[in-house]
Design a protein around this motif. Structure first.
Motif, PDB file in Angstrom:
ATOM      1  N   ILE A   1      12.776 -13.379  43.657  1.00  0.00           N
ATOM      2  CA  ILE A   1      13.046 -12.155  42.879  1.00  0.00           C
ATOM      3  C   ILE A   1      11.753 -11.642  42.260  1.00  0.00           C
ATOM      4  O   ILE A   1      11.063 -12.374  41.541  1.00  0.00           O
ATOM      5  CB  ILE A   1      14.090 -12.431  41.785  1.00  0.00           C
TER       6      ILE A   1
ATOM      7  N   SER B   1      17.991  -5.594  36.975  1.00  0.00           N
ATOM      8  CA  SER B   1      19.406  -5.348  37.236  1.00  0.00           C
ATOM      9  C   SER B   1      20.062  -4.845  35.956  1.00  0.00           C
ATOM     10  O   SER B   1      19.938  -5.473  34.899  1.00  0.00           O
ATOM     11  CB  SER B   1      20.088  -6.638  37.714  1.00  0.00           C
TER      12      SER B   1
ATOM     13  N   ASN C   1      14.023  -9.238  34.160  1.00  0.00           N
ATOM     14  CA  ASN C   1      14.907  -8.895  35.283  1.00  0.00           C
ATOM     15  C   ASN C   1      16.251  -8.338  34.845  1.00  0.00           C
ATOM     16  O   ASN C   1      17.212  -8.368  35.602  1.00  0.00           O
ATOM     17  CB  ASN C   1      15.129 -10.100  36.201  1.00  0.00           C
TER      18      ASN C   1
ATOM     19  N   LYS D   1      20.178  -1.633  40.615  1.00  0.00           N
ATOM     20  CA  LYS D   1      19.036  -2.504  40.899  1.00  0.00           C
ATOM     21  C   LYS D   1      17.815  -1.598  41.033  1.00  0.00           C
ATOM     22  O   LYS D   1      17.779  -0.717  41.898  1.00  0.00           O
ATOM     23  CB  LYS D   1      19.259  -3.281  42.191  1.00  0.00           C
TER      24      LYS D   1
ATOM     25  N   ASP E   1      19.243 -12.358  45.289  1.00  0.00           N
ATOM     26  CA  ASP E   1      19.623 -10.993  44.920  1.00  0.00           C
ATOM     27  C   ASP E   1      19.188 -10.068  46.057  1.00  0.00           C
ATOM     28  O   ASP E   1      18.594 -10.521  47.036  1.00  0.00           O
ATOM     29  CB  ASP E   1      18.970 -10.567  43.600  1.00  0.00           C
ATOM     30  N   LYS E   2      19.476  -8.790  45.924  1.00  0.00           N
ATOM     31  CA  LYS E   2      19.028  -7.814  46.916  1.00  0.00           C
ATOM     32  C   LYS E   2      18.692  -6.506  46.217  1.00  0.00           C
ATOM     33  O   LYS E   2      19.079  -6.282  45.062  1.00  0.00           O
ATOM     34  CB  LYS E   2      20.092  -7.595  47.986  1.00  0.00           C
TER      35      LYS E   2
ATOM     36  N   GLU F   1      19.774  -3.647  46.679  1.00  0.00           N
ATOM     37  CA  GLU F   1      20.989  -2.824  46.520  1.00  0.00           C
ATOM     38  C   GLU F   1      20.978  -1.551  47.350  1.00  0.00           C
ATOM     39  O   GLU F   1      21.909  -0.739  47.248  1.00  0.00           O
ATOM     40  CB  GLU F   1      21.229  -2.482  45.039  1.00  0.00           C
TER      41      GLU F   1
END
Length: 440
Positions: free
Chosen positions: A162, A168, A190, A217, A280-281, A283
């Protein structure tokens, strides 16, 4: 439900799916063979066959008899039980699952005992989505990439954790689908929060928001909060010096498919394995490079399997940036324990057992529940009817009758998984007395 209509629907999968004629007899539940330790646990009251509930989201569930499940009598129940027991490490503390998990721990490991366990403690519900019994079953696997922990002339493609500037921000339900501008404040590393007193403005029309989006995100840029970098930007160096690097892959296409699968292992020259799990991504919405390649005329649609795409990329390296960059979605990883000795950890938080676990849409299927899947084997083309556990999710797995079947790890599993996309039918097994739910 009407059995004639039910069996007619099943024939649409493949004649082989019904290779074993289902019995119409209701399984006996008056004795408890296979329970080898401790007192018998409460079984609850099974819902009568034919009971239908429609909790929302276009889904409906109809209670059926076990004899209605194709090839139920010849299942490898002991392996299904083992997969369920792995999931019970998380399920055992959830309301409605304590008793069945306690009983699973006391059930013998032979096939007959395991079969009796499922028949005695669960009610099977056939799943329907938007009035249709049939859906789609695909396959996935845990890739094993070659690479190194340090950058070399061969291992050149970073596997990112990350990023430091990745933020986020929880999105309140009343703003989902909104195109307004809101204020965002930084609330920790984050993380951020939508707050009228925030110092950063976020134009929601710029973010890829759907009715299911629960978080924005992005990153802070000047006085604005903006969507996070796309795959093209990241591949172009946007994360240089901004994200931890967990290792380096030899092959960018293999790294791409690692992101599609969501987890995998990196094998280093010393023989050490580093297990990588989804963290995570960015988004951005997933876009199919297979469909893109077919539309561009690079490959016939029937050949846009994982194997076909890899072969094309090896022969046409000049198309690499264009094709991979078409999918803006990008996944970040974290290093997990157990590089060599366990399966990948799914969304439930427990290891996945090859060929006895799968990914579902948790809005419609209870995460951790047993599910019976009737579909077609991607290699033999015979019926594939299996009792597996719904222990994982995926951003592309959407809908009530939608399963991604986990084949295991390595090239052999990948060769099978990459060929799998077939019509299928799904039954969800829930503890007696528990009704299916829709979770928006």
């Amino acid at each position: 439900m009407n059995k004639t209509l039910f069996r007619t629907a099943l024939i649409a999968v493949a004649a082989a799916v019904l290779a074993a004629c289902p019995s119409s007899k209701k399984p006996k539940t008056t004795t408890t063979p296979g329970v080898v330790k401790g007192p018998d646990r409460p079984t609850g009251t099974p819902h009568p066959a034919g009971t239908t509930v429609a909790p929302g989201g276009g889904a409906s569930y109809t209670a059926v008899r076990y004899g209605d499940l194709p090839q139920w009598q010849i299942q490898q129940f002991a392996k299904s039980l083992r997969s369920f027991q792995l999931g019970c490490e998380k399920l055992k503390n959830r309301q409605g699952w304590q008793d069945v998990c306690a009983q699973a721990a006391q059930t013998g490991s032979d096939n007959a005992s395991a079969k009796n366990f499922f028949e005695r403690y669960f009610t099977p519900w056939q799943v329907s989505g938007n009035g249709k019994l049939n859906g789609t079953v695909t396959g996935y696997y845990e890739p094993v990439l070659t690479g190194d922990t340090r950058q070399t002339s061969r291992a050149r493609f970073p596997i990112y954790g990350i990023p430091e500037d990745f933020v986020s921000v929880p999105l309140p339900a009343n703003l989902r689908g909104s195109k307004s501008t809101v204020k965002v404040r930084r609330s920790g590393k984050n993380s951020g929060a939508i707050d009228d007193a925030g110092q950063f403005s976020a134009d929601l029309s710029k973010f890829p928001i759907s009715a299911r989006t629960t978080a924005l995100k992005g990153r802070f840029e000047g006085s604005r909060f903006v969507p996070y970098y796309t795959r093209n930007q990241i591949n172009g160096g946007a994360l240089n010096g901004k994200a931890p690097i967990l290792g380096y892959a030899d092959d960018p296409v293999e790294l791409f498919f690692l992101q599609i699968q969501g987890s995998g292992r990196l094998k280093t020259p010393s023989g050490k394995f580093i297990r990588l799990g989804y963290a995570d991504k960015n988004e951005h919405p997933y876009a199919s490079i297979g469909r893109y390649m077919a539309d561009k005329g690079y490959l016939p649609l029937a050949q846009t399997t994982m194997q076909g795409i890899k072969a094309y990329m090896r022969q046409n390296p000049n198309k690499l940036a264009e094709v991979l960059g078409y999918n803006p979605s990008y996944v970040f990883f974290r290093e997990l324990q157990g590089g060599n000795d366990t399966g990948p950890v799914g969304a439930l938080g427990t290891p996945l057992m090859g060929e006895y676990a799968g990914a579902v849409d948790r809005h419609y299927i209870t995460l951790g529940a047993p599910i019976f899947v009737a579909t077609t084997h991607p290699v033999t083309r015979n019926g594939l009817n299996r009792l597996i556990m719904a222990q994982d999710t995926g951003s592309a797995i959407k809908g009530a009758v939608r399963v991604d079947y986990f084949w295991g790890y390595g090239d052999e599993a990948g060769n099978v998984a990459g060929k799998m996309k077939h019509t299928g039918y799904v039954w969800q097994l829930l503890p007696n007395g528990v009704q299916p739910e829709y979770r928006p």
